[in-house]
Write a protein that holds these residues in place. Sequence first.
Motif, PDB file in Angstrom:
ATOM      1  N   ILE A 248     -16.216  19.359   9.841  1.00 20.72           N
ATOM      2  CA  ILE A 248     -15.761  17.979   9.698  1.00 20.72           C
ATOM      3  C   ILE A 248     -14.276  17.868  10.042  1.00 20.72           C
ATOM      4  N   LEU A 249     -13.481  18.828   9.579  1.00 16.74           N
ATOM      5  CA  LEU A 249     -12.058  18.812   9.921  1.00 16.74           C
ATOM      6  C   LEU A 249     -11.848  18.915  11.428  1.00 16.74           C
ATOM      7  N   ILE A 250     -12.640  19.742  12.079  1.00 16.53           N
ATOM      8  CA  ILE A 250     -12.531  19.889  13.543  1.00 16.53           C
ATOM      9  C   ILE A 250     -12.858  18.567  14.228  1.00 16.53           C
ATOM     10  N   ALA A 251     -13.955  17.949  13.789  1.00 20.44           N
ATOM     11  CA  ALA A 251     -14.333  16.656  14.373  1.00 20.44           C
ATOM     12  C   ALA A 251     -13.244  15.620  14.127  1.00 20.44           C
ATOM     13  N   ASP A 252     -12.655  15.645  12.927  1.00 18.91           N
ATOM     14  CA  ASP A 252     -11.574  14.715  12.618  1.00 18.91           C
ATOM     15  C   ASP A 252     -10.390  14.906  13.566  1.00 18.91           C
ATOM     16  N   CYS A 253     -10.077  16.163  13.856  1.00 18.72           N
ATOM     17  CA  CYS A 253      -8.968  16.436  14.783  1.00 18.72           C
ATOM     18  C   CYS A 253      -9.265  15.870  16.171  1.00 18.72           C
ATOM     19  N   TYR A 254     -10.489  16.066  16.643  1.00 17.94           N
ATOM     20  CA  TYR A 254     -10.855  15.497  17.944  1.00 17.94           C
ATOM     21  C   TYR A 254     -10.733  13.974  17.909  1.00 17.94           C
ATOM     22  N   PHE A 255     -11.182  13.386  16.796  1.00 17.72           N
ATOM     23  CA  PHE A 255     -11.118  11.933  16.677  1.00 17.72           C
ATOM     24  C   PHE A 255      -9.669  11.461  16.764  1.00 17.72           C
TER      25      PHE A 255
ATOM     26  N   ARG B  97     -16.206  14.190  22.102  1.00 15.39           N
ATOM     27  CA  ARG B  97     -16.319  15.511  21.489  1.00 15.39           C
ATOM     28  C   ARG B  97     -16.375  15.399  19.963  1.00 15.39           C
ATOM     29  N   ALA B  98     -15.647  14.427  19.414  1.00 15.81           N
ATOM     30  CA  ALA B  98     -15.708  14.202  17.972  1.00 15.81           C
ATOM     31  C   ALA B  98     -17.121  13.858  17.549  1.00 15.81           C
ATOM     32  N   SER B  99     -17.766  12.965  18.294  1.00 20.66           N
ATOM     33  CA  SER B  99     -19.137  12.571  17.962  1.00 20.66           C
ATOM     34  C   SER B  99     -20.082  13.761  18.021  1.00 20.66           C
ATOM     35  N   GLU B 100     -19.927  14.589  19.042  1.00 18.67           N
ATOM     36  CA  GLU B 100     -20.784  15.773  19.171  1.00 18.67           C
ATOM     37  C   GLU B 100     -20.590  16.732  17.997  1.00 18.67           C
ATOM     38  N   THR B 101     -19.334  16.876  17.547  1.00 17.87           N
ATOM     39  CA  THR B 101     -19.066  17.793  16.433  1.00 17.87           C
ATOM     40  C   THR B 101     -19.608  17.239  15.125  1.00 17.87           C
ATOM     41  N   TYR B 102     -19.417  15.946  14.894  1.00 16.68           N
ATOM     42  CA  TYR B 102     -20.011  15.342  13.697  1.00 16.68           C
ATOM     43  C   TYR B 102     -21.528  15.535  13.708  1.00 16.68           C
ATOM     44  N   ALA B 103     -22.137  15.389  14.889  1.00 15.25           N
ATOM     45  CA  ALA B 103     -23.584  15.550  14.992  1.00 15.25           C
ATOM     46  C   ALA B 103     -24.006  16.975  14.662  1.00 15.25           C
ATOM     47  N   SER B 104     -23.233  17.962  15.114  1.00  7.80           N
ATOM     48  CA  SER B 104     -23.585  19.358  14.841  1.00  7.80           C
ATOM     49  C   SER B 104     -23.482  19.678  13.357  1.00  7.80           C
TER      50      SER B 104
END
Length: 874
Positions: free
Chosen positions: A424-431, A438-445
């Motif tokens: 989640i932190l990684i996705a937040d950073c992309y966001f 890429r954020a959406s893809e990470t949240y999905a994973s």
Amino acid sequence: MTILKSDGMGSLACLVMVGAAWVAATGETMADESAPLLGDQESTFFSGEGHMVWLLEAAHDALYSGFTSLAERLFKEALNSGELHPDAVPAAMLKLSSALISEGKFTEAGSLLDDYPHKDDGAYRLRSYLVRYQRGEREAVERSFTTLAAVDLEVADKPWHHFLKGLLLKDKGDLEGADAAFLAAKDMSVSDAQRAEFETHIVRNRLFAGKVDEALVADLKLKTEVFRGQRAGYEFARQYAIALDQMLRTDEAVRVIESQLRQLTVKEREVEDQFLLLMGLIAGERGQRGRSALQELLRRSSNREFQEIALHLLSRQPLGGEATFEFATLLDEMISLGQHPLLDSIYYFRAQLALNENRLGAAEADAKSLLERIPGSQLRNSAMRLLAYIAWRRDPPQYRTAADYLNQLRNYSEDPEEKAMLGILIADCYFLNADFERASETYASVAVEKSMGIDRSTLLFQRVLSEIRAGRLEDAQAQLDDPKALAGVTPLRRWQAEWNLLTQMKADGDISGALARARRLLNRESSLAMSQDLRLRLMWLEARLSIEAKEPEDIPERADLILEALKTLPEESLDREVITTRTLLLKSEAYFQLGSIEEGLAIFDRLRGEHPEAPSTVLTYLIEGRFYFGMNRLVDAERAFKTLAERYPESEAYAPVALWEAAIAAEQRHTNTSYQEAIKTLEWLANQYSGNFLVYYARLRQADLSRRLNEFGTAQLIYEEVINQFPDHPERYRAEISLADCFVAQAAQNKRRLGDAVAIYERLVYLPQTPLDLQAEAGYKWGLAKVRQLEVARGQEIFWLVISRLRKEHQAPEALGGQGRYWLAKCLLELALLFEQERRFDEARSLYADLATSGLPGKNLAEAKMKRFAEAGR
């Protein structure tokens, strides 16, 4: 005094929740007037800021690595900020209590635990028992402790269960059992820092065991003297110092140790280490003599366990002051030597000290050195977390770098809860880096991972928001239409996600599409298993969109349906006043659109009578005022706006706006009296709401109105005040050019004023920050002022300078707005007229032709001039 520490008390689940909440807070925060039906409890979810999750991570790592003084400060900062999500507060309280207990601040820890909300938790009970034990409530603790099973505790708390068991056994005189319990605590440690903590207590227990009386002290003193300089004498001296300390004769104990240290030889290094450790334990790390002994151990000892204890005790010093400086200097010295058994811990502690002083570069360098020089260190993950935190703290933040470090951490982790939190932190950073796809893809994973700590409602919300920001509205709709994706999602989060999607559709001009989606959702209630409160929210949203689509016909009826449906919901599910007042406001807007003015005003009266303090009621005065303004009933409009400001002066959101619009309504009456009235209203705004963004414009408008009243001296003073008060305002140049215009108006009485105006106009033309439109205006007025000063040739040069510069450098007129195009055309026209007056007809004709084909205003006038030239044969 026994000193305790925890290195991981609490769950990662709270960080998972906070991590998702953080970027949600940076997303589509809903304004009260735009997104009703939230209610106070729900809207607070958006109050946190991004640094909270990072602050908690930094605090956790400081606690985990044994830097308890820094952990204390960071946890207090988070808890006192008012920005921490309520669900994350209990875990932060537990961890802060762990830091306080470790530092021996038992009274403060006890007060904190008194406010802890979940007193049945094993984690709370364990800490409470530790604090109560230190307060002397040992028998009560022993009775309660038997009901606390280690199996009910988290991994990082289990060693403390054994430790407390050892303390209780020691009190009973079972020293062997106590030692076994302390060893079990050490063996179960989850970090080097925790192991060093328990090693300290094991050493203390073994050294200070047994009963002491005056006879024993006298006997040990005698034996110390008899065997002075011999190995047996050293042992008797150690026991003698310990006995003195237990008799509370600490100063005498210190003198005994100092005496022994002075007579030791180089060959007796092992004995020296034992006395240095004893000095550190007896004199304490808070005193200079104790610190010096621990520092010496860290420098020269060959006993790694003793060095770990020394470093652990030294790291617990309160931040700031002489002790911190000494510790930092010692760390510098150890690192400069190049080799040390605890080099990774030394690098990490120095990085934390640098971070505390906001020396991000130094902290980053030490964390990287740790990873490069000791790749297998147990502090590897902590160093990478620290590097991620530093990347986030940079100005501007380095979100992509932070994500890279977090990705490495995630690859190392085997804990599903931690992996989910890091994802989640990684996705937040992309966001935050605007890499929304890429954020959406990470949240999905993360969403497909098997983790109990994931807040799936927020995860879906954030994924949908990422798709919206990426411009992939169809993908966002697909997520919200997927029953699997919606599993476990709360009605509130579903509503917020739908609101963001429909708002973006509306912003893209697709109001009809947004309205159709809202209606389609309402018609699919059975297939979506929509809850009643979500349905109610969507009913309201559909009505709101119908107003925006100018389709008000059946809104009054639908508003009544919403109010009826509200009666079927439990009292606590939604804020009834918010829904009721917002729905009535919608109904009134529909009546106004339908031309049913009396019905709309009747609803306003109802709101003002039944809900006088509701935000919707405040809005009724704005809506009423704007309605009257649109009908040119300016006095009624002004009255409605002022009534809002008088009745709700504390409304920072609406009262300043109402005063601004009241002033505009007064100004539109176009009389000297109404201008003066507008000036007074603007003064009211500026004085009452000095921090509001409208104050700049209010002051500027006051000066403009003063000029209309020919009060140029007053206008000049106000313009100068505005320029001085708002030196960095993005529109400060408007105040400057208005001041110059004011000087021009005063030039008839004071010729020097024209020179003052010229200086301002010239500066604005050459200042790179001046907007292009204003450069064109300033250039025209500069040239005209020079002509008024009878410097016609200079005026012509200035007009041509402005024309040439704006065209060649900025490709005008394309780069200009409407105002800039107007003033550029005026430059062309004025220069042509000057050439015409000098009978330079060819040059004048060329400029008129240029103006006629340039696309600038004034084409018809230029063509008429050219026609006259042709008729006159010029």
